[in-house]
Write a protein that holds these residues in place. Structure first.
Motif, PDB file in Angstrom:
ATOM      1  N   ILE A 205      17.133   3.150   2.089  1.00  0.00           N
ATOM      2  CA  ILE A 205      16.415   4.115   2.919  1.00  0.00           C
ATOM      3  C   ILE A 205      14.948   3.707   2.999  1.00  0.00           C
ATOM      4  CG2 ILE A 205      15.735   6.525   3.178  1.00  0.00           C
ATOM      5  CD1 ILE A 205      18.246   7.282   1.598  1.00  0.00           C
ATOM      6  N   ILE A 206      14.437   3.612   4.208  1.00  0.00           N
ATOM      7  CA  ILE A 206      13.013   3.321   4.430  1.00  0.00           C
ATOM      8  C   ILE A 206      12.249   4.630   4.534  1.00  0.00           C
ATOM      9  CG2 ILE A 206      11.376   2.493   6.162  1.00  0.00           C
ATOM     10  CD1 ILE A 206      13.230   0.135   6.662  1.00  0.00           C
ATOM     11  N   VAL A 207      11.131   4.713   3.820  1.00  0.00           N
ATOM     12  CA  VAL A 207      10.226   5.862   3.895  1.00  0.00           C
ATOM     13  C   VAL A 207       8.893   5.367   4.447  1.00  0.00           C
ATOM     14  CG1 VAL A 207       8.956   7.595   2.573  1.00  0.00           C
ATOM     15  CG2 VAL A 207      11.340   7.091   1.990  1.00  0.00           C
ATOM     16  N   THR A 208       8.400   6.041   5.474  1.00  0.00           N
ATOM     17  CA  THR A 208       7.138   5.632   6.087  1.00  0.00           C
ATOM     18  C   THR A 208       6.451   6.863   6.678  1.00  0.00           C
ATOM     19  OG1 THR A 208       6.145   4.026   7.621  1.00  0.00           O
ATOM     20  CG2 THR A 208       8.153   5.134   8.348  1.00  0.00           C
ATOM     21  N   GLY A 209       5.259   6.695   7.218  1.00  0.00           N
ATOM     22  CA  GLY A 209       4.555   7.789   7.886  1.00  0.00           C
ATOM     23  C   GLY A 209       3.432   8.365   7.050  1.00  0.00           C
ATOM     24  N   PRO A 210       2.461   9.028   7.716  1.00  0.00           N
ATOM     25  CA  PRO A 210       1.231   9.439   7.048  1.00  0.00           C
ATOM     26  C   PRO A 210       1.173  10.885   6.581  1.00  0.00           C
ATOM     27  CG  PRO A 210       0.931   9.584   9.407  1.00  0.00           C
ATOM     28  CD  PRO A 210       2.364   9.147   9.180  1.00  0.00           C
ATOM     29  N   MET A 211       2.153  11.728   6.920  1.00  0.00           N
ATOM     30  CA  MET A 211       1.933  13.165   6.787  1.00  0.00           C
ATOM     31  C   MET A 211       2.574  13.809   5.564  1.00  0.00           C
ATOM     32  SD  MET A 211      -0.175  13.944   9.057  1.00  0.00           S
ATOM     33  CE  MET A 211      -0.124  15.714   8.870  1.00  0.00           C
ATOM     34  N   GLY A 212       3.077  13.016   4.630  1.00  0.00           N
ATOM     35  CA  GLY A 212       3.637  13.591   3.420  1.00  0.00           C
ATOM     36  C   GLY A 212       3.171  12.836   2.202  1.00  0.00           C
ATOM     37  N   GLU A 213       3.295  13.452   1.034  1.00  0.00           N
ATOM     38  CA  GLU A 213       3.009  12.776  -0.231  1.00  0.00           C
ATOM     39  C   GLU A 213       4.365  12.333  -0.764  1.00  0.00           C
ATOM     40  OE1 GLU A 213       2.006  10.993  -3.327  1.00  0.00           O
ATOM     41  OE2 GLU A 213       3.273  12.705  -3.785  1.00  0.00           O
ATOM     42  N   PRO A 214       4.694  11.030  -0.663  1.00  0.00           N
ATOM     43  CA  PRO A 214       6.095  10.608  -0.771  1.00  0.00           C
ATOM     44  C   PRO A 214       6.641  10.419  -2.179  1.00  0.00           C
ATOM     45  CG  PRO A 214       4.728   8.719  -0.259  1.00  0.00           C
ATOM     46  CD  PRO A 214       3.809   9.918  -0.287  1.00  0.00           C
ATOM     47  N   SER A 215       5.816  10.521  -3.228  1.00  0.00           N
ATOM     48  CA  SER A 215       6.295  10.133  -4.560  1.00  0.00           C
ATOM     49  C   SER A 215       7.504  10.950  -4.996  1.00  0.00           C
ATOM     50  CB  SER A 215       5.162  10.258  -5.583  1.00  0.00           C
ATOM     51  OG  SER A 215       4.642  11.575  -5.607  1.00  0.00           O
ATOM     52  N   PRO A 230       9.584   1.969   0.535  1.00  0.00           N
ATOM     53  CA  PRO A 230       8.408   2.588   1.157  1.00  0.00           C
ATOM     54  C   PRO A 230       7.602   1.540   1.926  1.00  0.00           C
ATOM     55  CG  PRO A 230       8.555   3.069  -1.214  1.00  0.00           C
ATOM     56  CD  PRO A 230       9.456   1.921  -0.931  1.00  0.00           C
ATOM     57  N   ILE A 231       7.366   1.807   3.213  1.00  0.00           N
ATOM     58  CA  ILE A 231       6.755   0.840   4.125  1.00  0.00           C
ATOM     59  C   ILE A 231       5.405   1.371   4.599  1.00  0.00           C
ATOM     60  CG2 ILE A 231       7.036  -0.388   6.324  1.00  0.00           C
ATOM     61  CD1 ILE A 231       9.077  -1.159   4.203  1.00  0.00           C
ATOM     62  N   ARG A 232       4.386   0.499   4.605  1.00  0.00           N
ATOM     63  CA  ARG A 232       3.064   0.918   5.091  1.00  0.00           C
ATOM     64  C   ARG A 232       2.997   0.856   6.620  1.00  0.00           C
ATOM     65  NH1 ARG A 232       0.144   1.906   0.711  1.00  0.00           N
ATOM     66  NH2 ARG A 232       0.288   0.573  -1.118  1.00  0.00           N
ATOM     67  N   SER A 233       3.545  -0.177   7.234  1.00  0.00           N
ATOM     68  CA  SER A 233       3.501  -0.299   8.691  1.00  0.00           C
ATOM     69  C   SER A 233       4.891  -0.623   9.203  1.00  0.00           C
ATOM     70  CB  SER A 233       2.523  -1.399   9.124  1.00  0.00           C
ATOM     71  OG  SER A 233       2.642  -1.644  10.520  1.00  0.00           O
ATOM     72  N   ILE A 252      13.181   7.537   7.078  1.00  0.00           N
ATOM     73  CA  ILE A 252      12.515   8.830   6.937  1.00  0.00           C
ATOM     74  C   ILE A 252      11.051   8.621   7.297  1.00  0.00           C
ATOM     75  CG2 ILE A 252      11.843  10.682   5.362  1.00  0.00           C
ATOM     76  CD1 ILE A 252      14.353  10.040   3.720  1.00  0.00           C
ATOM     77  N   ASN A 253      10.649   9.208   8.426  1.00  0.00           N
ATOM     78  CA  ASN A 253       9.282   9.079   8.906  1.00  0.00           C
ATOM     79  C   ASN A 253       8.559  10.404   8.709  1.00  0.00           C
ATOM     80  OD1 ASN A 253       6.949   8.174  10.230  1.00  0.00           O
ATOM     81  ND2 ASN A 253       7.690   8.924  12.197  1.00  0.00           N
ATOM     82  N   MET A 254       7.589  10.420   7.813  1.00  0.00           N
ATOM     83  CA  MET A 254       6.791  11.633   7.572  1.00  0.00           C
ATOM     84  C   MET A 254       5.850  11.770   8.760  1.00  0.00           C
ATOM     85  SD  MET A 254       6.242  11.005   3.494  1.00  0.00           S
ATOM     86  CE  MET A 254       5.709   9.312   3.772  1.00  0.00           C
ATOM     87  N   ALA A 255       6.357  12.378   9.803  1.00  0.00           N
ATOM     88  CA  ALA A 255       5.889  12.114  11.160  1.00  0.00           C
ATOM     89  C   ALA A 255       4.677  12.919  11.567  1.00  0.00           C
ATOM     90  CB  ALA A 255       7.029  12.386  12.141  1.00  0.00           C
ATOM     91  N   HIS A 256       3.910  12.334  12.449  1.00  0.00           N
ATOM     92  CA  HIS A 256       2.875  13.040  13.220  1.00  0.00           C
ATOM     93  C   HIS A 256       2.633  12.178  14.462  1.00  0.00           C
ATOM     94  CE1 HIS A 256      -0.113  16.111  13.742  1.00  0.00           C
ATOM     95  NE2 HIS A 256      -1.041  15.227  13.998  1.00  0.00           N
ATOM     96  N   GLY A 257       3.279  12.531  15.552  1.00  0.00           N
ATOM     97  CA  GLY A 257       3.191  11.716  16.758  1.00  0.00           C
ATOM     98  C   GLY A 257       4.358  10.753  16.868  1.00  0.00           C
TER      99      GLY A 257
END
Length: 578
Positions: A205-215, A230-233, A252-257
């Motif tokens: 599972i890939i986790v990415t995106g800016p809007m959550g604290e993923p730990s 966990p992916i930065r870009s 899983i994209n902690m999405a905003h936009g």
């Protein structure tokens, strides 16, 4: 004698004032305020602070009269909205000697900086490169070189350049330290193997995106049998073909936009599901009390535009809490985290389970009695029949299917009926001849404990009485759930979500909790029938109109609790823009 005492007392007072001045000048705590910083960013800065003599505060633009109480102020001017009066307050404090650093000013009038250019550049570099070591050094720099304190000081380290790594993971041996970075999938896989996180043939599972604290999300996904990347870009990870080495089961994209067309095209071609958990962006208790859940531009960026990308399950997962000092932090809400991770795992299980073993529950909407099934722009019974035939051809276990849609319609009218609250005689006949699923009080209450908060169930009892309620019951106290079962596929009518003669109001929303029959049907689907997937068939049912929120749902909302962690598909013709 009295004069001597006065002189001694005055001398002591002067000494105390001098000591207080010396303490305040060189030894007291350094108070740092942050204005308009994202909670996630400020939380990372706070976690980096290991000096009890550096105090961090979040300052709102409504509290600028408190500026004089701080030794340093950081302002993030990206999207900052302040009045002329508020801008003048900041400028006056800066002109009066308060160290102020404004970054990312989109409005030149907001670019207020009272540091010299060298100090400003150093602090900007700490901020822009980020990471705990840089944030810790930034705070130490403020205490040593700007506030000029002599006690409890640590010389700041040089700025560490922002890591350009592709993947990251916290160090299991040092969870409070800087995250470890990796530039290749092979290197990251070696890290997983060395730390007991590698699981042969596990979903990835890939986790990415800016809007959550993923730990917390990453840890729970790993705990439940997955390998997490966990992916930065995401864009560069696809462009550089790193994703091809991972072959993820889900994103899983902690999405905003939006993520962008290249990413969407890739995910569509590879048939990879995209999840978009939400950050409610405020204190959890405030969000739970809100009847809307989310609205305005934030809803557009967090829900609408990700759904254009094909994102599913806009599930409220992250929220804020306050620490002892009143600072807000983002975190994965524990109760929500359990359900979200179970949901993701259930969707992934559908990829791996043979069709012949999948159990599917299909809800249709129909009016009471002999009323026809309802769905805008669809002939419901023929469409249902076509779906069942297609499922049978594709290997689903669909036993005992009638020979025609007309015969299916007759079965629905006799075994899958819906009753108005006034149809007592029809209830009795149905309980005798309609072959309902019978649910005991013990079963029902055990399912309630798994799904429904006590205060919600108290509302049910207040509105409908104790189990088993007023209708669809047997003489020995069991509750009937109408359903037609064909092997591993079950068809269920959506029961009335309220009572009364106003059918429109019953469907489109009552203020009362739904009756036991309504709740029992969905809980039986989850825990009795043990469905692998839930389908709502046709436009439209009443589930989305049950009391409270309709978007960014919490665990106090009926539609959230009655669907639970089931993969959910809503099939209908979208002709109503509203």
């Amino acid at each position: 004698m009295k004069k001597k005492q006065l002189l001694i007392g005055g001398g002591i007072a002067v000494i105390l004032l001098l000591l207080f001045g010396v303490w305040n000048l060189w030894f007291s705590a350094t108070k740092v305020a942050f204005i308009n910083y994202q909670v996630i960013s400020l939380g990372q800065i706070s976690k980096a602070n290991d000096n009890s003599f550096i105090k961090i505060s979040e300052l709102s633009t409504d509290d600028l009269n408190r500026l004089a109480g701080y030794d340093m102020v950081f302002i993030n001017a990206m999207g900052l909205r302040i009045t002329e009066e508020q801008r003048a307050q900041i400028q006056k404090a800066a002109d009066g000697g308060l160290p102020v650093l404004t970054t990312a000013a989109t409005n030149p009038a907001n670019k207020i900086i009272s540091l010299d250019s060298i100090q400003a550049d150093i602090l900007k570099h700490y901020l822009s490169n980020g990471g705990r070591r840089n944030y810790r050094s930034m705070l130490n720099y403020v205490r040593v070189h700007i506030d000029k304190k002599l006690f409890s000081v640590s010389e700041p380290e040089a700025v560490m350049k922002r890591a350009d790594d592709v993947l990251y993971h916290m160090d299991p041996k040092k969870p409070e330290d800087e995250e470890l970075g990796f530039n290749t999938v092979a290197g990251y896989n070696t890290f997983l193997q060395h730390n007991g996180l590698w699981k042969e043939n596990a979903p990835r599972i890939i986790v990415t995106g800016p809007m959550g604290e993923p730990s917390g999300l990453i840890a729970k996904l790993e705990e439940t049998g997955n390998m997490v990347y966990p992916i930065r870009s995401m864009r560069s990870f696809i462009q550089n073909h790193g994703i091809d080495s991972v072959r993820p089961s889900a994103i899983i994209n902690m999405a905003h936009g939006r993520m962008g067309e290249p990413i969407v095209d890739y995910l569509a071609k590879q048939n990879i599901p995209l999840f978009s958990p939400l950050n409610v962006n405020r204190l959890v208790e405030e969000w739970e009390r809100d009847k809307m859940g989310m609205n305005g531009g934030f809803m557009s960026q967090s829900i609408v535009t990700p759904e254009i990308d094909g994102a599913i399950r806009p599930f409220a997962l992250f929220g804020h809490y306050k620490d002892e000092e009143g600072l807000q932090h983002a975190y994965a809400i524990p109760e929500r985290l359990e359900t979200f991770v179970e949901t993701v795992n259930n969707y992934i299980a559908l990829q791996r389970k043979p069709n012949s073993e999948k159990r599917v529950a299909i809800y249709y909407y129909k009016g009471p009695g002999q009323n026809a099934l309802t769905a805008g722009s669809m002939e419901v019974v023929p469409s249902l029949y076509n779906l069942l035939q297609r499922m049978k051809r594709e290997g689903y276990k669909v036993d005992g299917l009638p020979t025609s849609s007309k015969e299916l319609e007759q079965m629905i009218q006799s075994q899958g009926a819906v009753f108005g609250s006034y149809a007592e005689g029809a209830f009795d006949r149905f309980m005798e001849t309609g072959k309902p699923e019978l649910i005991t009080k013990e079963q029902y209450e055990s399912w309630i404990k798994k799904s429904i908060r006590p205060e919600m169930y108290a509302e049910v009892i207040a509105a409908n009485g104790e189990f088993s309620g007023a209708y669809m019951t047997t003489s020995d106290g069991r509750l009937g759930v109408a359903r037609l079962q064909f092997g591993n596929v079950v068809l269920l009518p959506q029961n009335a979500a309220g009572s009364g003669d106003n059918a429109f109001k019953v469907v489109h929303g009552t203020n009362a909790a739904p009756p036991h029959t309504y709740i029992a049907s969905y809980l039986w689907t989850q825990f009795g029938f043990k469905a692998d997937a839930l389908i709502h068939f046709g436009t439209h049912g009443s589930l989305e109109f049950t009391p409270r929120k309709q978007v960014a749902l919490c665990s106090n909302d009926w539609s959230d609790r009655l669907v639970g962690a089931l993969p959910h598909f809503y099939i209908y013709s979208i002709g109503n823009v509203g």
